[in-house]
Design an enzyme around this catalytic site. Structure first.
Site, PDB file in Angstrom:
ATOM      1  N   LYS A 102       6.752 -11.208 -32.196  1.00 50.38           N
ATOM      2  CA  LYS A 102       5.955  -9.980 -32.042  1.00 50.38           C
ATOM      3  C   LYS A 102       5.591  -9.815 -30.568  1.00 50.38           C
ATOM      4  O   LYS A 102       5.121 -10.769 -29.944  1.00 50.38           O
ATOM      5  CB  LYS A 102       4.681 -10.047 -32.903  1.00 50.38           C
ATOM      6  CG  LYS A 102       4.955  -9.792 -34.384  1.00 50.38           C
ATOM      7  CD  LYS A 102       3.681  -9.740 -35.191  1.00 50.38           C
ATOM      8  CE  LYS A 102       3.968  -9.335 -36.639  1.00 50.38           C
ATOM      9  NZ  LYS A 102       4.943 -10.224 -37.300  1.00 50.38           N
ATOM     10  N   ASP A 136       9.988  -8.015 -34.131  1.00 43.38           N
ATOM     11  CA  ASP A 136       9.290  -7.337 -35.229  1.00 43.38           C
ATOM     12  C   ASP A 136       8.699  -6.017 -34.727  1.00 43.38           C
ATOM     13  O   ASP A 136       8.474  -5.843 -33.522  1.00 43.38           O
ATOM     14  CB  ASP A 136       8.130  -8.216 -35.745  1.00 43.38           C
ATOM     15  CG  ASP A 136       8.596  -9.377 -36.617  1.00 43.38           C
ATOM     16  OD1 ASP A 136       7.777 -10.283 -36.880  1.00 43.38           O
ATOM     17  OD2 ASP A 136       9.778  -9.378 -37.022  1.00 43.38           O
ATOM     18  N   MET A 137       8.425  -5.096 -35.656  1.00 40.12           N
ATOM     19  CA  MET A 137       7.759  -3.836 -35.277  1.00 40.12           C
ATOM     20  C   MET A 137       6.322  -3.867 -35.753  1.00 40.12           C
ATOM     21  O   MET A 137       6.064  -4.192 -36.922  1.00 40.12           O
ATOM     22  CB  MET A 137       8.495  -2.637 -35.870  1.00 40.12           C
ATOM     23  CG  MET A 137       8.006  -1.291 -35.345  1.00 40.12           C
ATOM     24  SD  MET A 137       8.176  -1.116 -33.551  1.00 40.12           S
ATOM     25  CE  MET A 137       9.906  -0.676 -33.402  1.00 40.12           C
ATOM     26  N   ARG A 187      16.711  -4.148 -38.510  1.00 46.95           N
ATOM     27  CA  ARG A 187      16.108  -4.503 -39.791  1.00 46.95           C
ATOM     28  C   ARG A 187      15.337  -3.264 -40.270  1.00 46.95           C
ATOM     29  O   ARG A 187      14.496  -2.738 -39.541  1.00 46.95           O
ATOM     30  CB  ARG A 187      15.128  -5.676 -39.662  1.00 46.95           C
ATOM     31  CG  ARG A 187      14.356  -5.978 -40.957  1.00 46.95           C
ATOM     32  CD  ARG A 187      13.098  -6.795 -40.691  1.00 46.95           C
ATOM     33  NE  ARG A 187      13.384  -8.135 -40.189  1.00 46.95           N
ATOM     34  CZ  ARG A 187      12.531  -8.874 -39.484  1.00 46.95           C
ATOM     35  NH1 ARG A 187      11.321  -8.350 -39.169  1.00 46.95           N
ATOM     36  NH2 ARG A 187      12.845 -10.074 -39.086  1.00 46.95           N
ATOM     37  N   LYS A 190       9.828  -0.799 -44.995  1.00 45.71           N
ATOM     38  CA  LYS A 190       9.051   0.406 -45.315  1.00 45.71           C
ATOM     39  C   LYS A 190       7.934   0.603 -44.294  1.00 45.71           C
ATOM     40  O   LYS A 190       7.678   1.705 -43.847  1.00 45.71           O
ATOM     41  CB  LYS A 190       8.477   0.336 -46.723  1.00 45.71           C
ATOM     42  CG  LYS A 190       9.534   0.428 -47.809  1.00 45.71           C
ATOM     43  CD  LYS A 190       8.910   0.535 -49.189  1.00 45.71           C
ATOM     44  CE  LYS A 190       9.964   0.534 -50.278  1.00 45.71           C
ATOM     45  NZ  LYS A 190       9.387   0.672 -51.636  1.00 45.71           N
ATOM     46  N   THR A 229      13.370  -5.555 -48.112  1.00 48.52           N
ATOM     47  CA  THR A 229      12.479  -5.000 -49.128  1.00 48.52           C
ATOM     48  C   THR A 229      12.456  -5.910 -50.351  1.00 48.52           C
ATOM     49  O   THR A 229      13.394  -6.663 -50.559  1.00 48.52           O
ATOM     50  CB  THR A 229      12.936  -3.586 -49.555  1.00 48.52           C
ATOM     51  OG1 THR A 229      12.027  -3.058 -50.527  1.00 48.52           O
ATOM     52  CG2 THR A 229      14.338  -3.613 -50.145  1.00 48.52           C
ATOM     53  N   HIS A 230      11.363  -5.812 -51.132  1.00 50.13           N
ATOM     54  CA  HIS A 230      11.269  -6.532 -52.400  1.00 50.13           C
ATOM     55  C   HIS A 230      11.368  -5.547 -53.550  1.00 50.13           C
ATOM     56  O   HIS A 230      11.200  -5.916 -54.705  1.00 50.13           O
ATOM     57  CB  HIS A 230       9.927  -7.266 -52.477  1.00 50.13           C
ATOM     58  CG  HIS A 230       9.592  -8.016 -51.231  1.00 50.13           C
ATOM     59  ND1 HIS A 230       8.843  -7.436 -50.231  1.00 50.13           N
ATOM     60  CD2 HIS A 230       9.946  -9.228 -50.802  1.00 50.13           C
ATOM     61  CE1 HIS A 230       8.723  -8.300 -49.247  1.00 50.13           C
ATOM     62  NE2 HIS A 230       9.391  -9.380 -49.541  1.00 50.13           N
ATOM     63  N   ARG A 291      -2.100  -8.551 -44.740  1.00 49.70           N
ATOM     64  CA  ARG A 291      -1.106  -7.482 -44.939  1.00 49.70           C
ATOM     65  C   ARG A 291      -0.395  -7.671 -46.266  1.00 49.70           C
ATOM     66  O   ARG A 291      -0.122  -6.709 -46.983  1.00 49.70           O
ATOM     67  CB  ARG A 291      -0.113  -7.434 -43.773  1.00 49.70           C
ATOM     68  CG  ARG A 291      -0.689  -6.823 -42.508  1.00 49.70           C
ATOM     69  CD  ARG A 291       0.401  -6.423 -41.534  1.00 49.70           C
ATOM     70  NE  ARG A 291       1.076  -7.550 -40.910  1.00 49.70           N
ATOM     71  CZ  ARG A 291       0.620  -8.198 -39.849  1.00 49.70           C
ATOM     72  NH1 ARG A 291      -0.556  -7.875 -39.320  1.00 49.70           N
ATOM     73  NH2 ARG A 291       1.286  -9.204 -39.313  1.00 49.70           N
TER      74      ARG A 291
HETATM   75  C1  FAD Z   1      12.054  -9.678 -43.977  1.00 49.68           C
HETATM   76  C2  FAD Z   1      10.929  -8.706 -43.773  1.00 49.68           C
HETATM   77  C3  FAD Z   1      10.505  -8.428 -42.484  1.00 49.68           C
HETATM   78  C4  FAD Z   1       9.474  -7.492 -42.277  1.00 49.68           C
HETATM   79  N1  FAD Z   1       9.130  -7.155 -40.992  1.00 49.68           N
HETATM   80  C5  FAD Z   1       8.229  -6.147 -40.814  1.00 49.68           C
HETATM   81  C6  FAD Z   1       7.960  -5.633 -39.499  1.00 49.68           C
HETATM   82  O1  FAD Z   1       8.500  -6.100 -38.484  1.00 49.68           O
HETATM   83  N2  FAD Z   1       7.068  -4.601 -39.391  1.00 49.68           N
HETATM   84  C7  FAD Z   1       6.447  -4.018 -40.518  1.00 49.68           C
HETATM   85  O2  FAD Z   1       5.694  -3.042 -40.374  1.00 49.68           O
HETATM   86  N3  FAD Z   1       6.680  -4.502 -41.756  1.00 49.68           N
HETATM   87  C8  FAD Z   1       7.537  -5.546 -41.926  1.00 49.68           C
HETATM   88  N4  FAD Z   1       7.788  -5.989 -43.185  1.00 49.68           N
HETATM   89  C9  FAD Z   1       6.906  -5.547 -44.312  1.00 49.68           C
HETATM   90  C10 FAD Z   1       7.404  -4.253 -44.922  1.00 49.68           C
HETATM   91  O3  FAD Z   1       7.206  -3.199 -44.043  1.00 49.68           O
HETATM   92  C11 FAD Z   1       6.656  -3.946 -46.232  1.00 49.68           C
HETATM   93  O4  FAD Z   1       5.287  -3.815 -45.958  1.00 49.68           O
HETATM   94  C12 FAD Z   1       6.849  -5.008 -47.316  1.00 49.68           C
HETATM   95  O5  FAD Z   1       8.157  -5.435 -47.343  1.00 49.68           O
HETATM   96  C13 FAD Z   1       6.487  -4.452 -48.711  1.00 49.68           C
HETATM   97  O6  FAD Z   1       7.277  -3.372 -49.007  1.00 49.68           O
HETATM   98  P1  FAD Z   1       8.519  -3.385 -50.032  1.00 49.68           P
HETATM   99  O7  FAD Z   1       9.690  -2.804 -49.340  1.00 49.68           O
HETATM  100  O8  FAD Z   1       8.704  -4.701 -50.629  1.00 49.68           O
HETATM  101  O9  FAD Z   1       8.136  -2.325 -51.131  1.00 49.68           O
HETATM  102  P2  FAD Z   1       6.838  -1.921 -51.928  1.00 49.68           P
HETATM  103  O10 FAD Z   1       7.101  -0.548 -52.428  1.00 49.68           O
HETATM  104  O11 FAD Z   1       5.624  -2.163 -51.150  1.00 49.68           O
HETATM  105  O12 FAD Z   1       6.856  -2.957 -53.111  1.00 49.68           O
HETATM  106  C14 FAD Z   1       7.838  -2.890 -54.096  1.00 49.68           C
HETATM  107  C15 FAD Z   1       7.658  -4.080 -55.021  1.00 49.68           C
HETATM  108  O13 FAD Z   1       7.901  -5.277 -54.286  1.00 49.68           O
HETATM  109  C16 FAD Z   1       6.985  -6.306 -54.656  1.00 49.68           C
HETATM  110  N5  FAD Z   1       6.160  -6.608 -53.499  1.00 49.68           N
HETATM  111  C17 FAD Z   1       6.068  -5.909 -52.348  1.00 49.68           C
HETATM  112  N6  FAD Z   1       5.184  -6.474 -51.496  1.00 49.68           N
HETATM  113  C18 FAD Z   1       4.707  -7.551 -52.134  1.00 49.68           C
HETATM  114  C19 FAD Z   1       3.748  -8.537 -51.785  1.00 49.68           C
HETATM  115  N7  FAD Z   1       3.114  -8.533 -50.610  1.00 49.68           N
HETATM  116  N8  FAD Z   1       3.502  -9.509 -52.706  1.00 49.68           N
HETATM  117  C20 FAD Z   1       4.148  -9.548 -53.891  1.00 49.68           C
HETATM  118  N9  FAD Z   1       5.053  -8.633 -54.289  1.00 49.68           N
HETATM  119  C21 FAD Z   1       5.326  -7.663 -53.418  1.00 49.68           C
HETATM  120  C22 FAD Z   1       6.142  -5.717 -55.777  1.00 49.68           C
HETATM  121  O14 FAD Z   1       6.771  -6.076 -56.994  1.00 49.68           O
HETATM  122  C23 FAD Z   1       6.221  -4.229 -55.527  1.00 49.68           C
HETATM  123  O15 FAD Z   1       6.039  -3.501 -56.706  1.00 49.68           O
HETATM  124  C24 FAD Z   1       8.826  -6.893 -43.410  1.00 49.68           C
HETATM  125  C25 FAD Z   1       9.263  -7.172 -44.706  1.00 49.68           C
HETATM  126  C26 FAD Z   1      10.313  -8.054 -44.895  1.00 49.68           C
HETATM  127  C27 FAD Z   1      10.803  -8.294 -46.307  1.00 49.68           C
END
Ligand code: FAD
Length: 311
Positions: A102, A136-137, A187, A190, A229-230, A291
């Site tokens: 970061k 990272d952003m 990368r 969301k 994403t998850h 977060r």
């Molecule tokens: C490898 C990686 C690098 C990242 N780097 C950055 C970055 O540099 N800058 C930045 O702003 N963000 C970063 N993020 C975070 C990202 O922006 C999201 O906030 C985060 O991934 C949750 O969003 P989602 O896409 O999983 O979807 P969402 O719509 O938030 O979640 C979808 C589903 O995923 C599961 N889920 C999501 N989050 C969680 C959690 N915390 N705990 C348990 N289950 C969960 C749940 O089942 C949820 O219903 C990163 C995420 C990943 C995976």
């Protein structure tokens, strides 16, 4: 709206010093600790120990030394020297050479030149030892300067670097086109921060639609993009689009956070998709942890169970 509200709530908690001190007492307690679900350890050796088995499960990794928003050049220098030690530890340990950094940890809040100098101090040995370094952003006040710093280093010949774009930002469609044209590795996420509606979509429907738009453009024109994403819907949309276009599974990779949707991590790897786990570690884990709670308030369950078990 729940996402934005819970993000705001947990982000405000992250600013409370007494809460941070209490959490750091229990959160990473040896052998237990409610934060260990998401944080691989407080030291690089502990983190390496926690991820040693990932490759045997077909998983890739990127190591993230936690820390952000440092306020002085001395702190930025200390974080940079920590990162240099971490590169050495990773080389010695034999795990994959991939790290995420970061810019506010390296002094971006102090001044840009300090930050760029510190980043280069990490990039030079990283390049020498075959590391890939992802920037990272952070929140939207840093988007433009982060992309400018990335482009400056890219123009200076660094190619083992990548950057992150957040689909909740309305500017991302244009940033995707620009970075694709450069041949840069992106990368796609969301977005994890609380952002004003002047720059960011507030509703999940719009954030998800923007994510799919960016994913398709990255798969079509990008350079080994990372779909981070998850969300099963985003993952299925990516798999469907790749299949529809006849793209090989190694044209891109999926990424997820340590401790989240481990079932999906394993199943995607088993299906032959490159699957990278983002592994955070270090003592400055509280903001990152908050977060994760902001994204899914149900995670508070881990905290409570962890505290009960602690007793
Ligand atoms: C490898 C990686 C690098 C990242 N780097 C950055 C970055 O540099 N800058 C930045 O702003 N963000 C970063 N993020 C975070 C990202 O922006 C999201 O906030 C985060 O991934 C949750 O969003 P989602 O896409 O999983 O979807 P969402 O719509 O938030 O979640 C979808 C589903 O995923 C599961 N889920 C999501 N989050 C969680 C959690 N915390 N705990 C348990 N289950 C969960 C749940 O089942 C949820 O219903 C990163 C995420 C990943 C995976």
């Amino acid at each position: 709206m729940l996402g934005a509200t819970s993000k705001a709530f947990f982000h405000s908690l992250a600013q409370i010093g007494v809460l941070q001190r209490m959490a750091s007492r229990y959160g990473m307690a040896p052998g237990g600790g409610f934060a260990r679900r998401f944080i691989a350890g407080e030291s690089v050796d502990e983190a390496v120990g926690a991820v040693k088995d990932l490759p045997s499960r077909g998983l890739l990794l990127t190591m993230d030394y936690l820390g952000e928003s440092v306020g002085t050049a001395v702190e930025a220098d200390a974080a940079t020297r920590d990162y240099l030690g971490i590169l050495d530890s990773i080389v010695r340990s034999g795990i994959e050479r991939n790290v995420s950094v970061k810019l506010t940890q390296l002094g971006l809040d102090v001044d840009r030149a300090t930050c760029v100098d510190n980043l280069r101090r990490i990039l030079d040995p990283a390049t020498e030892h075959g590391f890939f370094v992802r920037i990272d952003m952070e929140n939207s006040t840093y988007t433009s300067v982060t992309l400018k710093i990335f482009e400056t280093l890219w123009d200076q010949g660094y190619r083992n670097i990548g950057v992150v774009l957040q689909s909740y930002l309305m500017r991302t469609d244009d940033d995707v086109k620009h970075l694709n044209a450069m041949g840069a590795r992106v990368r796609l996420v969301k977005g994890a921060y609380k952002e004003p509606k002047s720059v960011a979509y507030q509703n999940k429907v719009d954030v998800d639609a923007a994510f799919v738009r960016a994913m398709e453009r990255l798969l079509d024109e990008g350079t080994y993009p990372a779909i981070a994403t998850h969300d099963p819907n985003m993952i299925d949309a990516t798999k469907r689009y790749a299949a529809h276009k006849g793209y090989m599974r190694n044209r891109f990779e999926f990424q997820m956070l340590f401790g989240i949707r481990r079932d999906l991590q394993t199943s995607l790897a088993a299906e032959g998709y490159p699957m990278r786990v983002y592994v955070p570690f270090g003592k400055q884990w509280f903001p990152y942890f908050m977060r994760r709670l902001g994204e899914r308030p149900a995670n508070v369950g881990f905290v409570l169970r962890g505290l009960v078990n602690e007793k």
